[in-house]
Scaffold this motif. Structure first.
Motif, short mmCIF file in Angstrom:
data_model
loop_
_atom_site.label_atom_id
_atom_site.label_comp_id
_atom_site.label_asym_id
_atom_site.label_seq_id
_atom_site.Cartn_x
_atom_site.Cartn_y
_atom_site.Cartn_z
N THR A 21 12.84 1.57 -12.51
CA THR A 21 11.49 1.28 -12.97
C THR A 21 11.09 2.36 -13.96
N THR A 67 9.39 -0.17 -7.53
CA THR A 67 8.44 -0.73 -8.50
C THR A 67 7.29 0.24 -8.66
N LYS A 70 0.78 -1.31 -10.14
CA LYS A 70 0.17 -1.78 -11.38
C LYS A 70 -1.03 -0.93 -11.80
N ASP A 115 7.70 -6.27 -5.29
CA ASP A 115 6.77 -6.24 -6.42
C ASP A 115 5.37 -6.13 -5.84
N CYS A 116 4.41 -5.77 -6.69
CA CYS A 116 3.02 -5.71 -6.23
C CYS A 116 2.16 -6.58 -7.13
N ASN A 117 0.98 -6.96 -6.62
CA ASN A 117 0.08 -7.78 -7.41
C ASN A 117 -0.61 -6.92 -8.47
N SER A 120 -2.73 -4.04 -7.33
CA SER A 120 -2.00 -3.10 -6.46
C SER A 120 -2.57 -3.05 -5.05
N ILE A 123 1.87 -5.97 -1.61
CA ILE A 123 3.24 -5.95 -2.10
C ILE A 123 4.01 -7.11 -1.45
#
Length: 178
Positions: A21, A67, A70, A115-117, A120, A123
């Protein structure tokens, strides 16, 4: 893309690199971002250009997924043993979760994807067995979203005629999944 060999430096053991990442901007650098790479030893290897500049111990088994949150306030990592860790930008652990404690428990708890939205707050974790879980970072609550087959092939699939959101699958793993 260019292929260039990384420079591990003296005393550093070369090892398989499993995930990557983008990190933060270099301080005092030329506006370059660092790369954070998960290794088979469970460490995060921090790279600038082609050089390994730091090794951060995070997991005791292979680090399969990483990751960046965000909101830019840290990272989430996941390992072969199913452990998930939330880290600050300075790599201090703020929370941890285990896929082995989820219900239903995954057939193979190694976490291969995450992954996260965009905000954040949640996850998503993908286990090797094909199960997908969602964890809410503010409350620590979790839920299984999808349960799949983890061995061989999927051989049968049928929709429930009275509920379009429900289906059944069968496969080589001798499981019937609804």
């Amino acid at each position: 893309m260019e292929r260039r060999r990384g420079i591990f430096g003296e005393g550093q053991k070369k090892q398989p690199l499993l995930c990557i990442t983008e990190g933060d901007y270099a301080k005092g650098g030329h506006g370059e971002r660092c790369l954070l790479i998960g290794s088979v030893s469970g460490d995060i290897l921090k790279w600038f250009d082609r050089r390994l500049v730091a090794k951060i111990q995070v997991h005791s088994s292979a680090l399969y997924a990483i990751t960046k949150l965000k909101n830019g306030h840290g990272y989430v990592t996941a390992s072969k043993d199913g452990d998930v860790k939330v880290l600050t930008s300075k790599f201090n652990q703020t929370a941890s979760y285990s896929l082995r404690s989820q219900r239903p428990q995954p057939g193979l708890p190694a976490c291969h994807a995450l992954d996260c939205n965009h905000s954040s707050t949640k996850i998503l974790l993908g286990a090797r067995g094909g199960e997908i879980f969602e964890i809410c970072l503010s409350t620590g609550s979790s839920m299984g979203l999808i349960e799949s087959h983890f061995q061989g092939q999927l051989h049968g699939f049928a929709l429930n005629p009275s509920n379009p959101d429900e289906y059944v699958t069968v496969g080589d793993d001798c499981l019937v999944c609804i």
